[in-house]
Design a protein around this motif. Sequence first.
Motif, PDB file in Angstrom:
ATOM      1  N   LEU A 103       0.826  -1.215   0.000  1.00 19.74           N
ATOM      2  CA  LEU A 103       0.000   0.000   0.000  1.00 19.74           C
ATOM      3  C   LEU A 103       0.858   1.262   0.000  1.00 19.74           C
ATOM      4  O   LEU A 103       0.535   2.232  -0.684  1.00 19.74           O
ATOM      5  CB  LEU A 103      -0.943  -0.025   1.211  1.00 19.74           C
ATOM      6  CG  LEU A 103      -1.951   1.136   1.309  1.00 19.74           C
ATOM      7  CD1 LEU A 103      -3.293   0.638   1.812  1.00 19.74           C
ATOM      8  CD2 LEU A 103      -1.422   2.227   2.243  1.00 19.74           C
ATOM      9  N   ASP A 104       1.953   1.261   0.761  1.00 22.27           N
ATOM     10  CA  ASP A 104       2.794   2.466   0.858  1.00 22.27           C
ATOM     11  C   ASP A 104       3.291   2.928  -0.505  1.00 22.27           C
ATOM     12  O   ASP A 104       3.239   4.121  -0.825  1.00 22.27           O
ATOM     13  CB  ASP A 104       3.996   2.200   1.776  1.00 22.27           C
ATOM     14  CG  ASP A 104       3.584   2.057   3.230  1.00 22.27           C
ATOM     15  OD1 ASP A 104       2.476   2.492   3.568  1.00 22.27           O
ATOM     16  OD2 ASP A 104       4.360   1.509   4.017  1.00 22.27           O
ATOM     17  N   THR A 105       3.795   1.992  -1.281  1.00 23.54           N
ATOM     18  CA  THR A 105       4.357   2.372  -2.577  1.00 23.54           C
ATOM     19  C   THR A 105       3.275   2.521  -3.650  1.00 23.54           C
ATOM     20  O   THR A 105       3.392   3.372  -4.535  1.00 23.54           O
ATOM     21  CB  THR A 105       5.387   1.326  -3.026  1.00 23.54           C
ATOM     22  OG1 THR A 105       4.810   0.005  -2.932  1.00 23.54           O
ATOM     23  CG2 THR A 105       6.627   1.377  -2.144  1.00 23.54           C
ATOM     24  N   TYR A 106       2.223   1.714  -3.575  1.00 23.94           N
ATOM     25  CA  TYR A 106       1.150   1.786  -4.578  1.00 23.94           C
ATOM     26  C   TYR A 106       0.462   3.142  -4.536  1.00 23.94           C
ATOM     27  O   TYR A 106       0.122   3.723  -5.586  1.00 23.94           O
ATOM     28  CB  TYR A 106       0.137   0.669  -4.331  1.00 23.94           C
ATOM     29  CG  TYR A 106      -0.943   0.578  -5.380  1.00 23.94           C
ATOM     30  CD1 TYR A 106      -0.736  -0.159  -6.548  1.00 23.94           C
ATOM     31  CD2 TYR A 106      -2.172   1.225  -5.209  1.00 23.94           C
ATOM     32  CE1 TYR A 106      -1.738  -0.247  -7.514  1.00 23.94           C
ATOM     33  CE2 TYR A 106      -3.177   1.142  -6.160  1.00 23.94           C
ATOM     34  CZ  TYR A 106      -2.934   0.403  -7.320  1.00 23.94           C
ATOM     35  OH  TYR A 106      -3.919   0.320  -8.283  1.00 23.94           O
TER      36      TYR A 106
ATOM     37  N   THR B  95      12.205   1.957   8.673  1.00 21.45           N
ATOM     38  CA  THR B  95      11.867   3.326   8.286  1.00 21.45           C
ATOM     39  C   THR B  95      12.620   3.772   7.040  1.00 21.45           C
ATOM     40  O   THR B  95      12.020   4.304   6.092  1.00 21.45           O
ATOM     41  CB  THR B  95      12.165   4.293   9.446  1.00 21.45           C
ATOM     42  OG1 THR B  95      11.562   3.806  10.645  1.00 21.45           O
ATOM     43  CG2 THR B  95      11.615   5.676   9.137  1.00 21.45           C
ATOM     44  N   LEU B  96      13.948   3.570   7.020  1.00 22.39           N
ATOM     45  CA  LEU B  96      14.730   3.998   5.867  1.00 22.39           C
ATOM     46  C   LEU B  96      14.334   3.230   4.612  1.00 22.39           C
ATOM     47  O   LEU B  96      14.264   3.807   3.514  1.00 22.39           O
ATOM     48  CB  LEU B  96      16.224   3.823   6.145  1.00 22.39           C
ATOM     49  CG  LEU B  96      17.161   4.351   5.059  1.00 22.39           C
ATOM     50  CD1 LEU B  96      16.941   5.843   4.849  1.00 22.39           C
ATOM     51  CD2 LEU B  96      18.622   4.071   5.424  1.00 22.39           C
ATOM     52  N   ALA B  97      14.058   1.931   4.766  1.00 27.58           N
ATOM     53  CA  ALA B  97      13.637   1.137   3.611  1.00 27.58           C
ATOM     54  C   ALA B  97      12.298   1.640   3.073  1.00 27.58           C
ATOM     55  O   ALA B  97      12.113   1.777   1.846  1.00 27.58           O
ATOM     56  CB  ALA B  97      13.535  -0.337   4.002  1.00 27.58           C
TER      57      ALA B  97
ATOM     58  N   VAL C  61      10.947   4.683   3.500  1.00 30.47           N
ATOM     59  CA  VAL C  61      11.114   6.030   2.942  1.00 30.47           C
ATOM     60  C   VAL C  61      11.781   5.970   1.576  1.00 30.47           C
ATOM     61  O   VAL C  61      11.380   6.659   0.629  1.00 30.47           O
ATOM     62  CB  VAL C  61      11.928   6.911   3.913  1.00 30.47           C
ATOM     63  CG1 VAL C  61      12.332   8.217   3.240  1.00 30.47           C
ATOM     64  CG2 VAL C  61      11.129   7.181   5.178  1.00 30.47           C
ATOM     65  N   THR C  62      12.800   5.131   1.455  1.00 34.69           N
ATOM     66  CA  THR C  62      13.500   5.005   0.178  1.00 34.69           C
ATOM     67  C   THR C  62      12.564   4.511  -0.920  1.00 34.69           C
ATOM     68  O   THR C  62      12.564   5.029  -2.052  1.00 34.69           O
ATOM     69  CB  THR C  62      14.690   4.039   0.319  1.00 34.69           C
ATOM     70  OG1 THR C  62      15.577   4.528   1.332  1.00 34.69           O
ATOM     71  CG2 THR C  62      15.439   3.907  -0.989  1.00 34.69           C
ATOM     72  N   ALA C  63      11.744   3.515  -0.595  1.00 30.99           N
ATOM     73  CA  ALA C  63      10.821   2.967  -1.585  1.00 30.99           C
ATOM     74  C   ALA C  63       9.773   3.999  -1.990  1.00 30.99           C
ATOM     75  O   ALA C  63       9.417   4.117  -3.178  1.00 30.99           O
ATOM     76  CB  ALA C  63      10.150   1.719  -1.017  1.00 30.99           C
ATOM     77  N   VAL C  64       9.264   4.768  -1.013  1.00 31.64           N
ATOM     78  CA  VAL C  64       8.252   5.781  -1.312  1.00 31.64           C
ATOM     79  C   VAL C  64       8.853   6.922  -2.142  1.00 31.64           C
ATOM     80  O   VAL C  64       8.253   7.371  -3.139  1.00 31.64           O
ATOM     81  CB  VAL C  64       7.643   6.324  -0.001  1.00 31.64           C
ATOM     82  CG1 VAL C  64       6.778   7.557  -0.276  1.00 31.64           C
ATOM     83  CG2 VAL C  64       6.815   5.243   0.691  1.00 31.64           C
ATOM     84  N   VAL C  65      10.023   7.395  -1.745  1.00 31.76           N
ATOM     85  CA  VAL C  65      10.682   8.472  -2.498  1.00 31.76           C
ATOM     86  C   VAL C  65      11.009   8.008  -3.916  1.00 31.76           C
ATOM     87  O   VAL C  65      10.900   8.785  -4.883  1.00 31.76           O
ATOM     88  CB  VAL C  65      11.951   8.949  -1.761  1.00 31.76           C
ATOM     89  CG1 VAL C  65      12.748   9.916  -2.634  1.00 31.76           C
ATOM     90  CG2 VAL C  65      11.577   9.611  -0.437  1.00 31.76           C
ATOM     91  N   ALA C  66      11.417   6.747  -4.050  1.00 32.90           N
ATOM     92  CA  ALA C  66      11.700   6.208  -5.381  1.00 32.90           C
ATOM     93  C   ALA C  66      10.454   6.278  -6.262  1.00 32.90           C
ATOM     94  O   ALA C  66      10.539   6.613  -7.454  1.00 32.90           O
ATOM     95  CB  ALA C  66      12.189   4.766  -5.266  1.00 32.90           C
TER      96      ALA C  66
ATOM     97  N   VAL D  75      10.515  -3.540  -3.478  1.00 29.84           N
ATOM     98  CA  VAL D  75      11.011  -4.687  -2.724  1.00 29.84           C
ATOM     99  C   VAL D  75      11.497  -4.279  -1.342  1.00 29.84           C
ATOM    100  O   VAL D  75      11.413  -5.049  -0.384  1.00 29.84           O
ATOM    101  CB  VAL D  75      12.140  -5.393  -3.517  1.00 29.84           C
ATOM    102  CG1 VAL D  75      13.365  -4.483  -3.645  1.00 29.84           C
ATOM    103  CG2 VAL D  75      12.513  -6.712  -2.847  1.00 29.84           C
ATOM    104  N   LEU D  76      11.990  -3.054  -1.218  1.00 30.12           N
ATOM    105  CA  LEU D  76      12.448  -2.582   0.092  1.00 30.12           C
ATOM    106  C   LEU D  76      11.280  -2.468   1.071  1.00 30.12           C
ATOM    107  O   LEU D  76      11.416  -2.765   2.256  1.00 30.12           O
ATOM    108  CB  LEU D  76      13.136  -1.220  -0.045  1.00 30.12           C
ATOM    109  CG  LEU D  76      14.445  -1.183  -0.830  1.00 30.12           C
ATOM    110  CD1 LEU D  76      14.947   0.256  -0.945  1.00 30.12           C
ATOM    111  CD2 LEU D  76      15.495  -2.058  -0.158  1.00 30.12           C
ATOM    112  N   SER D  77      10.140  -2.031   0.571  1.00 27.66           N
ATOM    113  CA  SER D  77       8.972  -1.842   1.422  1.00 27.66           C
ATOM    114  C   SER D  77       8.259  -3.148   1.725  1.00 27.66           C
ATOM    115  O   SER D  77       7.785  -3.352   2.848  1.00 27.66           O
ATOM    116  CB  SER D  77       8.001  -0.867   0.757  1.00 27.66           C
ATOM    117  OG  SER D  77       6.841  -0.692   1.534  1.00 27.66           O
TER     118      SER D  77
END
Length: 378
Positions: free
Chosen positions: A125-128, A188-190, A192-197, A206-208
Amino acid sequence: MASFLLALAALLLRRPRRTPRSALSIATRATAFIAALCFFWSAPVTLAAVNRATGVPNMGAPLTYGSISALSCSLIILLIHWRGGPRERIRRMTRLTVAVYGTLIVAVVVLFGLADADTERLTDLDTYYANTPYMREMITLYLMGHLASTIVLSAVCLKWARDEVTGLLRLGLRLILAGLLLDALGFTLAKVTAVVARWLGYDLDVLSTNVAPPAAALGALIYSAGFVLPRLGSAAAAERQSLTTYRALRPLWSAVKDVATAPVAEPTRWQLWWQLPSSRLYLLEANIRDALLQLTAHFDQQLGRTAYAAAVARGEERERARVASEKAMIIDGIRRASGHGRGPADPPEKFRLTIDLVELATAVQRLGQAAPEQVGTW
């Protein structure tokens, strides 16, 4: 598994019934319980069940993000109580923390209500929804809130670790820092990185979906162990002391239970096998005191006065002289109740048992070797 272990920790950390309520104890159990809720709500099976039950796609998201924010809040509150300090300062910081994270949780719910999130997503859900209006802000808000708590906790623990702390407290701090580091980098960093990407047009989902969940579970178990370990260590030390005292009082119990004027109920082995030493000690002390109070008719207050005068003559302080008087009357009373006393007793009208039972038990162990005329000198 993480949810089960944390819920089990919350149950194991319950206080004995007679123990006064402690803010630290409540905060510890609440943190373990909320952490268990986080992993329960975030499980795909639970998310799907919540969505079906409410009829709202992704309804499990605000529950999960709200519980994560509540966990961040409870961790800060736990550390506030763990460090201690002036009561008013603790209350002020606790209220401020609750106000900040309470506002954050309300904002998460409001933003979800404003968002258009009709497609159910159970694992990504976070990245979608990283670029969906209002969902984007909701995701960013809960991640920043969790990151802020991690930074605050890490800074406080590092500052505290520089102080001279030893033993289980030092080990607990190291476990907390290790768990927080794993949570900050792995979760958290994983995330955030996936969302910013996603914001930048890249796909690092995959990080998220694969890295963040297991890192969060492991990190939570590690820093929860760091909070719990010192408390369990102190509790274990207290139980060892209770066991030592319990064993020291057994001879006294053996001496008084058979001469009490009324039978005193003694717990059976079946009732004792599951009880902690502190609970056993509590019951044993209560039984001994009940038995001793039943023997007051055999106490001789004249003997008590003689013992008091002898103690004062030896240079004892008044408190110690009073203890010597009480001890002499009790030991003589046990003798009389057993049929070995000399002459009639002169019981006091009122008697209040104040002597330390372990000290009395030590004297009773010498009862068999002492001559009757020695009793008044103890």
